[in-house]
Every structure is written in structure tokens, then in C-alpha cells.
Design a protein around this motif. Structure first.
Motif, PDB file in Angstrom:
ATOM      1  N   ALA A   1       0.830  -1.206   0.000  1.00 19.01           N
ATOM      2  CA  ALA A   1       0.000   0.000   0.000  1.00 19.01           C
ATOM      3  C   ALA A   1       0.864   1.256   0.000  1.00 19.01           C
ATOM      4  O   ALA A   1       1.998   1.249   0.492  1.00 19.01           O
ATOM      5  CB  ALA A   1      -0.927   0.003   1.212  1.00 19.01           C
ATOM      6  N   ILE A   2       0.308   2.327  -0.564  1.00 16.75           N
ATOM      7  CA  ILE A   2       1.026   3.600  -0.633  1.00 16.75           C
ATOM      8  C   ILE A   2       0.102   4.742  -0.217  1.00 16.75           C
ATOM      9  O   ILE A   2      -1.025   4.838  -0.700  1.00 16.75           O
ATOM     10  CB  ILE A   2       1.523   3.880  -2.074  1.00 16.75           C
ATOM     11  N   THR A   3       0.574   5.580   0.686  1.00 20.73           N
ATOM     12  CA  THR A   3      -0.152   6.826   0.966  1.00 20.73           C
ATOM     13  C   THR A   3       0.606   7.933   0.246  1.00 20.73           C
ATOM     14  O   THR A   3       1.829   7.990   0.305  1.00 20.73           O
ATOM     15  CB  THR A   3      -0.204   7.137   2.475  1.00 20.73           C
ATOM     16  N   VAL A   4      -0.145   8.805  -0.437  1.00 20.54           N
ATOM     17  CA  VAL A   4       0.502   9.826  -1.266  1.00 20.54           C
ATOM     18  C   VAL A   4       0.133  11.215  -0.758  1.00 20.54           C
ATOM     19  O   VAL A   4      -0.981  11.432  -0.281  1.00 20.54           O
ATOM     20  CB  VAL A   4       0.086   9.677  -2.738  1.00 20.54           C
ATOM     21  N   PHE A   5       1.058  12.135  -0.910  1.00 22.58           N
ATOM     22  CA  PHE A   5       0.884  13.500  -0.424  1.00 22.58           C
ATOM     23  C   PHE A   5      -0.444  14.127  -0.847  1.00 22.58           C
ATOM     24  O   PHE A   5      -1.156  14.702  -0.036  1.00 22.58           O
ATOM     25  CB  PHE A   5       2.039  14.381  -0.888  1.00 22.58           C
ATOM     26  N   ASN A   6      -0.765  14.020  -2.143  1.00 20.78           N
ATOM     27  CA  ASN A   6      -2.058  14.556  -2.580  1.00 20.78           C
ATOM     28  C   ASN A   6      -2.615  13.771  -3.770  1.00 20.78           C
ATOM     29  O   ASN A   6      -1.986  12.845  -4.262  1.00 20.78           O
ATOM     30  CB  ASN A   6      -1.956  16.054  -2.894  1.00 20.78           C
TER      31      ASN A   6
END
Lengths: 330, 330
Positions: free
Chosen positions: A238-243
Motif C-alpha cells: 500500500a502507498i499513501t501519497v501526499f495529494n
DNA sequence: ATGAAAGCGCTAACAG
DNA sequence: CTGTTAGCGCTTTCAT
């Protein structure tokens, strides 16, 4: 096409209705102190003459402008949402909004200057770019409310979203779906990036995932997101991205690399921009509560104008998760 | 934080500088008729006192507002580009822009009303939604320039892009690349859709491709574009799409269907929106000449204010092709 | 080059 | 309830 005559003034209306301007004024601003008959007659004449009160003269005389100045980035989609909310919030209060745009060639300084000349009683600055110091200096002249960026100064009111919490929500969601190997793609020096980064780290630790913490340098643009993907060593789940914008770059880079979303990797953006809502992107994201933010910004501006005491200079609004199609259980 | 004192007036500055208000006024508005020494001294005092001229009083007295009202959709990305251009165009003329936003809950009517109360001398309405009749009625009060939508009325000025030409350019580009089987995905009832459709048909005929003409119903959104793709019977070698947003849907649908762009199919959008410029989309598109459009809109508004005779009510600006990565030779 | 005076369109006291 | 008077802060004649 236009008639050459000057537009009618209150005096014209008064004369035509056979009353004094003072009385006509009372009628026009719906103040008490005029008979129903007079009221009707004046209104009738005004309508017939096509009279519109002159806002400037009105305000000049009454000494107050009842104007709230709003500085916004006209190219900035999220600012559009905020401006919409501000109009709603100012709706029933008897204040008007006056907009001043920041563009590539029209800096925040100029935008603010124009608003000062309009004699706004308070300034609401969306995503302020000026230095804290210069905004603070401004606040000696009139109340200044900064929205969306966390300036720390005792003279400035701030309304912003809780970016730390935002990433808590993102990580919690992923962990609940069974993910453990979660990477965060950073926003660099953008406003909010530091908080989001911190939120990610905190949440990972809270879940006992200290060893899984990976922050990859990124940025606010689609390209930044795509570039960041190529920096990731071993693919996480999984990846959380800045925007959101950067997320689209991430999604594209993953797809090109033959990685399916959300089957192989889940992705969470930030902002709930129009981009995220595009059905074929269908991006899970963190939404800022624009309605609350704008309402509070207006409320706070008014409180300052009225000289009320307010408990805290900073209002931090919790965002919420918008689950969509780019996240799935492991 | 604010000092309780009222803000300084011109009289304060004048007194402090030891001159009359009239003279101070001359200095403040950079009019001729003051010695360099006086000029310097007044400016100095003004600066020191933090004096800002009161726009309202200024305009009230001079009888004119020198204000150009701009109605725009705050959610509309393209309007952002236009507003930017309008600021540039108004830059050196001694007119100021005043913005009034249309939002979901704030109709065009209200936006215009606010501008009228501000005593704007002309209105520039971006993508007007009101009826031609109501805008025409308005033009009896002040000049009205409609931008981006082709209203036909002798009382209204119109500045718009040449949508017919736009699709000529698109088709010409594709034909030059060797394409013959070109499908157009339509914009339905959106402004400009009819012209773009017509431009497509004309260009196809001009190239002797009458038999290849295929117009597929679509719309302005990404979903519309994606849906349209599923309506296409046998895959063409190229597709012209109503706008960029719909194009993203088209691109996505094609990709899902295993069709590569531009290897198998070329795609051309319309608008050159930020979307199109995203490197990973890299959409070939038709760009409207916003700089010309905004310059002409302002010029025309001023011409009307000055009462000049203008030859034509409608100004049609040629767009241009922006070749990017979604089109390739057959 | 500078100043005195008038007034832009309106509202706020105060009278009547 | 209605009219009179006095400005708001500035620009604009018109003198000097």
C-alpha cells in the motif's frame, strides 16, 4: 444600446416619489420609520427608474464596508471549493465577500493591496504564501484569517485541516484492510507535507509497524508521484501519497509497471479533489472538511471585527476518509 | 493587536506633510502638478502613516468606478485561465477588475447583481448561463461582453474561440499522420459541441472522407468519454473528443480494452486543460487562445465604455493544435 | 506649484 | 412619520 442618461440616484427616486432623500433612504435599506404607503410608492418609483443603490456611497457614508476580503488562487481547484463554501457561510450574515485573485503574474501582495483599498474589514487568505511576518504586520491594520496553512503567530488566526490526523486515518484504513508494508510518498516542502509525513510515522508506530516506515521523496505534481514510484525499492502492498494529483502519477507509474491497483497495491490520495472523484480513477482519499473550514473562517473573521475575545488563534478541523476503489483488503 | 485608531485619511497625510489635501491628492494619484520635493515628502508621510487611499471615496467623487466586472465559475478550471488573462489584459489600462463568482448555490443573477451595485462600467461574463434575452436586457444598462459562448444578439459583444476551426485542425493533423478512419465523440448539448461536430464533418468531407464520418454521442465528463468508447462499433485509427476531460475517460476505456495509444489509436482532446498537460497523460489537444480572448474581451469592454464604434459584435479567435503524445503516424 | 471650496450619492443625527 | 442638516474621503474646478 445604452441610454445616454446617467443612472438614477436616490435623489431622483425621492423627487419622483415626492419625499425627502432621507425617507427614500430609509425605504431602500428597509429601515424602520416609513409608512407602508410611502414605502410602496418609493419602491415603485425605484423599480420604474431602474434604481440600484450605490454601494460605494453607501459604505462611504456609513463608515464601514461590511466587506470580507478573500484572497485565493484562481488556478487552484481546492480554493474554488473553499470560495464556494465562504459564499455559503457569508450568506445570511450581512457581510459581502469581495474576491481578489492570485495569479502567476499577480502576487499575493497585490491581491491584498486591492482588498485594502476596498476597505475590507477583515481578510481571509486561502493558502497564504506571504511570510508569517508580513501577514502579522497586516493584522495590525485589520483581522487576518489564514486558511489551510498553519502559520504560527499570535496575531494571526488560522483555520486548517488536521493533516496529522489525515494520515492517521489513511494508515488506520490500510491496516484495517490487513496491510503492513505501507510506503508514504512525501510532499517535500509543500504546506502540510511535514504534518502528513509525521502523521504517517506516528500511525505506523502506533500499529507497531516501526520497521515498515518508508518515506519516499515526492512532491505535489503528477510527475513527482510517478518519479517517486521509481524510487521505491521493494514494492509495498500500500502507498499513501501526499495529494491526489501526485496519486494520479503514482497510479499511472504502477500501471505501466504492470502492477494492478488495488489488487497488488492499494493507494490513498489526499484532498478529495475532482480528480479523485473521476470514476475511472476512483481514488480513495482524505477529504478536508471545507464546509467547516469556511464557516469557521467567516465566523472567526466576524468575531475579530466585532472585537470579541476568542479562545484560540488556531482552529484545526478533522478531515475524513473517503473510501473508493483504489484500496482493497490484502 | 489592532490599534484602535481609525485609519489615516488623505487629510491626515496632507496635514502631516503640511500641504493641502488637493495637493496631496495630486501626489497620491501621480497626477502632474506637484514639485518633486512635495511629492517626496507626501509619499514619505503616507508611507509612514500606513495610508491607503479609499477606493470608494475616490470613485464616488470622480463619478466613474473604472471597474470592470467579471463573472466567472469558481469551480471551472478554464475560467481560472481566463481570469488570469483578464488581469494581465487590464494591467496597464487604468481599470480594475472586480470578480464575482458563480457557485452551485450562487447563481449568475446574484453574481451580476453584486457587480451592478459596485457600479462596474462594463461586465465580462465568462461562459454565460443566463438567457440571451436577460443579458441583452442588462446591456441596456452597461456594456456586456460574453466570453466563450456564442450568443447571437445585436446588443451583446461576444468573444469566443473558433470551435469549427478547432476540429478542422484536429482532423487535418490526423489526416496528415495518415489516418482516415476517424471517429468524433460528441459533447451533446454543451456550448461549443455543435460547432465542433460541424467542424469535424466539414474537415472530413474536405479530405474526401465522407464515408468515414462517424459521430458518437458523448458528453463533457470522463464517464461520458468512457461510455462513448463502448458505443464504437469497429475501432477506428483515431478519435477526436469533445474535450480533455472526456478524453481521459476515452483513454482509460481504451487502455482497459487493451488498446494502446497512440500505437493502435490516436486521440485528440480539446481545451488544453491542466489535465492534458499531465506528463503521463500527455494528451494532444486543441488549445483556445486565452491570451487573445481575454485581451480582446477587455479591449472591447473599454471600447464600449468609451462609446467607440466597433465594427462587429462577435470576435472569433482561432485556436491552435498542441501536438503531444496521444497522436502518432499510422 | 499650491490652496480653497464645492460636491459625488448616500446615511445619520436631529428636528418637527 | 417626515424633512433638514451635516458630513464620509476623496477629486475637481478655479483661484492664487
Amino acid at each position: 444600446m445604452r441610454t445616454g442618461e446617467r443612472r438614477p440616484t436616490l435623489a431622483d427616486v425621492a423627487a419622483q416619489a415626492g419625499v425627502s432623500t432621507a425617507l427614500a433612504s430609509i425605504v431602500m435599506r428597509e429601515a424602520p420609520g416609513a409608512s407602508a404607503a410611502t414605502r410602496r410608492r418609493v419602491l415603485e418609483v425605484a423599480e420604474q427608474l431602474g434604481y440600484h443603490p450605490d454601494a460605494r456611497a453607501r459604505l462611504l457614508r456609513s463608515g464601514r464596508s461590511r466587506l470580507l476580503g478573500v484572497v485565493f488562487g484562481v488556478q487552484h481547484a481546492f480554493h474554488g471549493d473553499l470560495v464556494t463554501g465562504l459564499y455559503d457561510a457569508a450568506e445570511d450574515l450581512k457581510y459581502e465577500l469581495t474576491l481578489s485573485a492570485v495569479t502567476e503574474r499577480r502576487g499575493e501582495r497585490r491581491a491584498i493591496q486591492a482588498l485594502l483599498q476596498d476597505r475590507c474589514e477583515a481578510l481571509i487568505v486561502l493558502g497564504p504564501q506571504s511570510s508569517t511576518a508580513s501577514l502579522a504586520a497586516l493584522s495590525a491594520r485589520l483581522p487576518v484569517v489564514a486558511v489551510g496553512r498553519g502559520l504560527r503567530h499570535r496575531a494571526l488566526d488560522v483555520v486548517r485541516s488536521d493533516d496529522v490526523l489525515g494520515l492517521h486515518l489513511a494508515v488506520d484504513h490500510l491496516v484495517a484492510l490487513g496491510h503492513r508494508r505501507i510506503v508514504h510518498i512525501d510532499g517535500g516542502r509543500m504546506p502540510g507535507a511535514a504534518e502528513r509525513r509525521r502523521g504517517y510515522r506516528e500511525a505506523m508506530r502506533r500499529h507497531g509497524l516501526d520497521d515498515e516506515i518508508r518515506v519516499v521523496p515526492g512532491g505535489p505534481t503528477g510527475e513527482d508521484g510517478a518519479a517517486a514510484v521509481s524510487l521505491i525499492r521493494d514494492l509495498p502492498t500500500a502507498i499513501t501519497v501526499f495529494n491526489d494529483l501526485a496519486s494520479t502519477g503514482v497510479l499511472d507509474a504502477l500501471r505501466r509497471a504492470g502492477v494492478s491497483v488495488p489488487e497488488d497495491v492499494s493507494v490513498i490520495g489526499y484532498d478529495d479533489s475532482r480528480l479523485a472523484r473521476l470514476t475511472y480513477l476512483d481514488l480513495t482519499t482524505i477529504a478536508q472538511d471545507t464546509a467547516s473550514m469556511t464557516t469557521l473562517a467567516v465566523t472567526r473573521a466576524l468575531a475579530r471585527i466585532e472585537g470579541e475575545k476568542v479562545p484560540q488563534r488556531e482552529l484545526v478541523i478533522p478531515p475524513h476518509l473517503v473510501p473508493r476503489g483504489t484500496t482493497a483488503a490484502l
